[in-house]
Design a protein around this motif. Structure first.
Motif, PDB file in Angstrom:
ATOM      1  N   ARG A 173       0.832  -1.213   0.000  1.00 37.24           N
ATOM      2  CA  ARG A 173       0.000   0.000   0.000  1.00 37.24           C
ATOM      3  C   ARG A 173       0.861   1.254   0.000  1.00 37.24           C
ATOM      4  NH1 ARG A 173      -4.594  -2.382   4.207  1.00 37.24           N
ATOM      5  NH2 ARG A 173      -5.880  -3.362   2.569  1.00 37.24           N
ATOM      6  N   GLY A 174       2.024   1.159   0.648  1.00 37.40           N
ATOM      7  CA  GLY A 174       2.937   2.300   0.653  1.00 37.40           C
ATOM      8  C   GLY A 174       3.474   2.613  -0.729  1.00 37.40           C
TER       9      GLY A 174
ATOM     10  N   LEU B 179      -6.629   0.588  -8.057  1.00 36.11           N
ATOM     11  CA  LEU B 179      -5.531   0.407  -7.107  1.00 36.11           C
ATOM     12  C   LEU B 179      -5.918   0.777  -5.672  1.00 36.11           C
ATOM     13  CD1 LEU B 179      -2.514   1.799  -9.180  1.00 36.11           C
ATOM     14  CD2 LEU B 179      -3.074  -0.592  -8.702  1.00 36.11           C
ATOM     15  N   ARG B 180      -7.134   1.213  -5.482  1.00 32.20           N
ATOM     16  CA  ARG B 180      -7.575   1.645  -4.154  1.00 32.20           C
ATOM     17  C   ARG B 180      -7.814   0.427  -3.260  1.00 32.20           C
ATOM     18  NH1 ARG B 180     -11.904   5.856  -5.053  1.00 32.20           N
ATOM     19  NH2 ARG B 180     -10.063   6.835  -5.987  1.00 32.20           N
ATOM     20  N   ASP B 181      -7.248   0.467  -2.055  1.00 32.55           N
ATOM     21  CA  ASP B 181      -7.387  -0.645  -1.101  1.00 32.55           C
ATOM     22  C   ASP B 181      -6.997  -1.972  -1.738  1.00 32.55           C
ATOM     23  OD1 ASP B 181      -8.387   1.074   0.900  1.00 32.55           O
ATOM     24  OD2 ASP B 181     -10.386   0.958   0.024  1.00 32.55           O
TER      25      ASP B 181
ATOM     26  N   PHE C 166       3.065   6.668  -5.641  1.00 34.55           N
ATOM     27  CA  PHE C 166       2.639   7.092  -6.967  1.00 34.55           C
ATOM     28  C   PHE C 166       1.530   8.139  -6.932  1.00 34.55           C
ATOM     29  CE2 PHE C 166       3.301   2.336  -8.123  1.00 34.55           C
ATOM     30  CZ  PHE C 166       4.669   2.476  -7.963  1.00 34.55           C
ATOM     31  N   TYR C 167       0.534   7.907  -6.064  1.00 37.90           N
ATOM     32  CA  TYR C 167      -0.718   8.648  -6.182  1.00 37.90           C
ATOM     33  C   TYR C 167      -1.126   9.418  -4.930  1.00 37.90           C
ATOM     34  CZ  TYR C 167      -1.381   5.709 -10.322  1.00 37.90           C
ATOM     35  OH  TYR C 167      -1.229   5.083 -11.530  1.00 37.90           O
ATOM     36  N   GLY C 168      -0.341   9.324  -3.871  1.00 41.37           N
ATOM     37  CA  GLY C 168      -0.756   9.957  -2.641  1.00 41.37           C
ATOM     38  C   GLY C 168      -1.970   9.254  -2.053  1.00 41.37           C
ATOM     39  N   SER C 169      -2.883  10.002  -1.500  1.00 47.90           N
ATOM     40  CA  SER C 169      -4.052   9.411  -0.832  1.00 47.90           C
ATOM     41  C   SER C 169      -5.220   9.160  -1.773  1.00 47.90           C
ATOM     42  CB  SER C 169      -4.519  10.343   0.300  1.00 47.90           C
ATOM     43  OG  SER C 169      -4.858  11.617  -0.222  1.00 47.90           O
ATOM     44  N   GLU C 170      -5.056   9.482  -3.077  1.00 52.19           N
ATOM     45  CA  GLU C 170      -6.157   9.328  -4.022  1.00 52.19           C
ATOM     46  C   GLU C 170      -5.742   8.489  -5.225  1.00 52.19           C
ATOM     47  OE1 GLU C 170      -9.243  10.258  -3.593  1.00 52.19           O
ATOM     48  OE2 GLU C 170      -8.793  11.113  -1.626  1.00 52.19           O
TER      49      GLU C 170
END
Length: 533
Positions: free
Chosen positions: A456-457, A471-473, A462-466
């Motif tokens: 997840r890191g 690729l989310r979660d 690549f994308y920060g928090s968004e």
């Protein structure tokens, strides 16, 4: 935080002077590969007064090529950070590659005696063919992934700085040093990076390859990359099946745009995690021109740079000094937005869509094999496999590191969504559950093999928090056997580093699929050449 399994204290650290009084002998050649007529320069460090050296062409029938007896020993000055800057040892012996030396993997075995015991270590070089000469295929040795995991000198691109322990990686890896013990030679039956047993209730993770290494005095990364674990068993199988195999390295691919000229089929085996931009250019052009790429491997993930005698891979794009100069060449995952060259464009699948299976605490009770979804695909001809069948289960051929794509199901069949760059015509033939990393269910009391938090890191780099939706979660995915067209050529991708274990153990399904792919790709370009001559 849980400790990595490969970083448990103890084990082998290889570099001169690390164990005073212990015998030392190591060797490397000045290059990874040579043509006939070129000179091989051998560099040896040893505490012995004299030693022997033998060159062996390895494969199904190992052949001794050259022997030197009673060479004078020499202890060579070695930098503390030889893993990054190289050893800079002086030449010990040199010889010319003879015209009758067949293309292949040549082991340089050095031997000394210490208190009546023979001590051996080995280096390597590849002999290349100047012409394709009716070869069935050319095997591309994964020298970049080997460099990433080679911890001779104390560190690699995952761990070891500054004293051989801990998880501080070196972003720079030198070609001018020996290869970690076990990557070139080890006993048959040495533990692999998957566990083939099914754990019981209240299981605590075990890591067979690391335990084997600590007990037997091998690099803890012996099973992570290269010849002894991957290319050698494939070569042995192929030679036993009467295939004529030629050999090159990823570094040849990087340096020589014509290295695949004349070949109908290029093969990659095992763990090919690291590629340079130029390597991808060559393989893309080969396939687009009508070649067949047969990839019996997994974990296509990192862009690296080759700079002279070193390989560069920072992983974190913000640490790479080239980021402000040319973001496309940043040494991070291919699927990072600044590179704009998703891994699936070349291989059909990518390591960011699953990765780990049967490795430590990742999918520990999965089948270990692939589930068939497209039994009518040509690669499965003659296998008698049906929809929903599994193959390779007990051997865990769907194991360690895998590749897949973002996918969905329609009427019982998997399809790539394409949001991650997967080709529109990608056929998903078979699948196996995989995860991005291990959850630490033991509160740091048991070392794990791959951390979900780390995966997840990487996405956050690549994308920060968004991150994008696919690729989310990201935790759950799938390793996949896939096939797609590119230009006039075809890419078959087995999507698993452990596919070769099916060949080692003569699994009839794995063997038939492998032979189907190799035979078709060889025939395709033979027909193409006939039509154009």
């Amino acid at each position: 935080m849980s400790e990595y399994a490969w970083s448990v204290s103890g084990g082998l650290v290889e570099r001169p002077g690390i164990s005073p009084g212990e015998p030392e002998i190591w060797v490397y050649a000045d290059k990874f590969s040579y043509f006939a007529g070129e000179t091989v320069s051998i560099r040896v460090h040893t505490t012995a007064d004299e030693y022997d050296l033998e060159v062996v062409r390895d494969g199904a029938r190992p052949q001794s090529i050259v022997k030197y007896l009673g060479l004078p020993g020499k202890q060579q000055s070695t930098p503390d950070n030889a893993y990054a800057v190289g050893c800079d040892w002086s030449e010990s012996v040199a010889f010319t590659v003879a015209p009758n030396w067949a293309s292949g993997m040549y082991l340089i075995v050095v031997r000394m005696r210490h208190e009546g015991v023979v001590v051996e270590r080995e280096g390597f070089f590849i002999v290349k063919a100047r012409e394709a000469d009716h070869a069935d295929f050319v095997l591309i040795h994964t020298t970049s992934t080997m460099l990433a995991y080679n911890d001779w000198g104390g560190a690699n691109q995952y761990r070891g700085v500054p004293d051989g322990s801990g998880d501080v990686a070196t972003p720079i890896s030198s070609t001018q040093r020996p290869i970690a013990r076990g990557m070139l030679r080890k006993p048959e039956g040495a533990a692999r990076n998957t566990h083939t047993d099914t754990p019981g209730v209240r299981w605590i993770p075990r890591h067979p390859p690391y335990e084997w290494a600590w007990v037997n005095g091998y690099s803890r990364h012996h099973a992570d990359a290269f010849w002894a674990t991957y290319e050698r068993p494939f070569t042995v199988w192929a030679e036993e099946q009467a295939f004529l195999v030629h050999h090159v390295t990823q570094h040849d691919l990087h340096e020589d745009p014509s290295v695949l000229q004349g070949y109908s089929c290029a093969v990659i085996v095992g763990h090919d995690e690291c590629w340079s931009w130029e390597m991808r250019d060559r393989i893309d052009a080969f396939v687009e021109g009508g070649g067949g790429l047969a990839r019996f491997g997994g974990n296509f993930l990192w862009q690296v740079r080759i700079e002279g005698d070193t390989q560069v891979c920072y992983k974190n794009p913000f640490e790479d000094p080239i980021r402000e100069v040319d973001p496309t060449r940043v040494t991070t995952a291919w699927d990072a937005p600044e590179i704009s060259r998703p891994g699936a464009w070349t291989m059909g699948s990518t390591a960011t869509a699953g990765v780990y299976s049967r490795y430590g605490a990742t999918t520990p009770r999965s089948s270990g094999g692939f589930t068939v979804y497209r039994p009518d695909h040509w690669a499965l001809n003659g296998t008698d496999l049906y929809y929903g069948d599994n193959f390779g289960n007990s051997l865990c051929i769907a194991g360690f590191a895998m590749d897949g794509v973002d996918y969905t199901f329609r009427k019982g069949l998997p399809y790539a969504t394409g949001v991650d760059g997967a080709p529109e015509d990608l056929e998903i033939i078979a699948m196996a559950p995989a995860v991005s990393g291990s959850r630490d269910k033991w509160n740091g009391t048991s070392p794990i093999g791959a951390s979900l938090a780390d995966a997840r890191g990487i996405v956050e780099w690549f994308y920060g928090s968004e991150p994008p939706e696919h690729l989310r979660d990201l935790e759950y995915g799938s390793g996949m056997v896939t096939c797609h067209r590119r230009g006039r050529g075809t890419v078959f991708n087995a999507g698993s580093t452990e596919w070769v274990n099916g060949l080692i153990n003569h699994d009839p399904f794995t063997e038939r699929i492998t032979a189907n792919v190799l035979n078709l790709f060889a025939a395709q370009l033979s027909n193409f050449n006939v039509k154009n001559n």
